[in-house]
Scaffold this active site. Structure first.
Site, mmCIF file in Angstrom:
data_model
loop_
_atom_site.group_PDB
_atom_site.id
_atom_site.type_symbol
_atom_site.label_atom_id
_atom_site.label_comp_id
_atom_site.label_asym_id
_atom_site.label_seq_id
_atom_site.Cartn_x
_atom_site.Cartn_y
_atom_site.Cartn_z
ATOM 1 N N ASP A 9 61.023 30.204 55.647
ATOM 2 C CA ASP A 9 62.232 30.314 54.844
ATOM 3 C C ASP A 9 62.137 29.355 53.654
ATOM 4 O O ASP A 9 61.348 28.400 53.680
ATOM 5 C CB ASP A 9 63.435 29.979 55.731
ATOM 6 N N ASP A 11 65.330 28.288 51.193
ATOM 7 C CA ASP A 11 66.519 27.445 51.028
ATOM 8 C C ASP A 11 66.956 26.862 52.372
ATOM 9 O O ASP A 11 67.225 27.581 53.326
ATOM 10 C CB ASP A 11 67.657 28.251 50.411
#
Length: 381
Positions: A9, A11
């Site tokens: 991922d 953010d």
């Protein structure tokens, strides 16, 4: 040979996520502590492929122009690349939650190239900071490592670390507090063990995860014993599950002794070959008491127990069983225990011993992946 992949991922995992959940300027970019250094270590010391997988709600709309995202995203990727962290592939989804689109995490629509059997999903991981990342791993059939530390993101600063870890353990999801722990698990492996011990006197199931967070599920039928065993899990930052069905209609002896034997065996198995561990470990006060537990995971069981108790029982646990518990634990775990305690309050004294044992385990189990050697001149422990 099947590949291994890290689905990472962005953010909240590579960069901190601001309260608005949107990166709209360079001022919004703040890198998650330890992410660059540890990903560089993983990149250079393992064979994992790196795949960036990120949801970016409404990307390409007037409210979130593509050119702004591209410019800031390039800066983030260039910063990582400058430290040796490159991504083999990148997948950015622009759909909103309302779209319910299969390409939006935790949907796997963007990742069909990895679901054709060419990837060893059992040894691949999703690394993220949300439950949707854990769900993506479940949907892919791989494992997950979730950064559950609120310091990673300012999205929800009041959400404590312990509150974000589910009470029900998931053997395929690791909840960690730092990127150091991510690198340790990926490089050296997660240290888990399960032991089932069944006799005519007891039926015991013990599960331990030395790289857990201190979550405990304890049921031995003895309330005070449960309380003491919970100290071991909580204060050693190890997830611990113990279920005991013992012949308490006879007395407490078999339940306590056999639990110690099963727990010690699980601890020994979870430690594995002990490469990189500190090996030694603690002294702590508890009100009127001072308790010291020195430990050595050196493979040679020995117990020194210097503690006197003047009550026959504390709660529903006979005090004569304390020495017997630690002797059985030491024997089964193949560890050296030196225990000393002084003080007036018997409850404080034994609880202090269990807490000191837990802190000793936490200290001695700690691994250094930068110096991943066996802590012995003998060549074996």
């Amino acid at each position: 040979m099947p590949r291994r992949v890290l689905f990472i991922d962005r953010d909240g995992t590579l960069i901190k996520e601001p309260p608005s959940e949107e990166i709209r300027s360079y001022d919004d970019i703040e890198f998650v502590p330890g992410a660059i250094r540890n990903l560089a270590f993983i990149r250079s010391h393992t064979d994992f492929e790196f795949a960036l997988v990120s949801n970016q709600d409404g990307l390409g709309t007037p409210a979130y122009p593509q050119d702004i995202f591209d410019r800031l995203h390039k800066f983030i990727m260039d910063t990582y690349a400058g430290q040796g962290v490159t991504f083999d592939t990148q997948f950015i989804d622009c759909h909103t939650p309302e779209d319910n689109h299969p390409c939006r995490k935790p949907g796997t629509g963007m990742l069909t190239a990895y679901t054709d059997g060419s990837v060893n999903m059992d040894e691949s991981y999703v690394i993220g900071d949300r439950e949707t990342d854990a769900q993506l791993a479940r949907n892919l059939g791989c494992r997950a490592i979730i950064l559950a530390n609120p310091a990673v993101t300012s999205r929800d600063p009041n959400n404590s670390f312990s509150a974000r870890v589910p009470d029900v353990p998931d053997d395929r999801v690791s909840y960690v507090q730092s990127w150091d722990q991510v690198a340790e698990i990926l490089y050296a492996g997660r240290r888990c063990a399960q032991v089932r011990r069944t006799t005519k006197e007891t039926d015991i199931d013990v599960k331990i995860d030395l790289d857990g967070t201190g979550k405990c599920q304890i049921n031995t039928g003895l309330g005070f014993f449960d309380h003491m065993l919970e100290q071991i899990g909580k204060h050693s930052a190890s997830d611990l599950s113990i279920t005991v069905h013992g012949d308490l209609n006879v007395d407490e002896h078999h339940t306590i002794e056999d639990t110690a034997l099963a727990l010690g065996e699980a601890l020994r198995k979870a430690l594995g070959d002990k490469r990189g561990i500190t090996r030694y470990g603690y002294c702590l006060p508890m009100d009127d008491c001072l308790c010291q537990v020195a430990i050595d995971f050196g493979g040679r069981p020995w117990l020194v127990f210097d503690a006197q108790f003047n009550r026959e029982k504390i709660g529903d646990m006979p005090t004569e069983m304390f020495l017997h518990f630690f002797k059985s634990l030491s024997d089964a775990a193949m560890m050296n225990l030196n225990i000393k305690a002084e003080g007036q309050n018997e409850h404080h004294k034994i609880e202090g011993i269990f807490k000191a044992l837990a802190r000793s385990i936490k200290m001695a189990k700690a691994r250094d992946i930068e110096n991943f050697q066996l802590p012995s001149t003998k060549g074996a422990l």
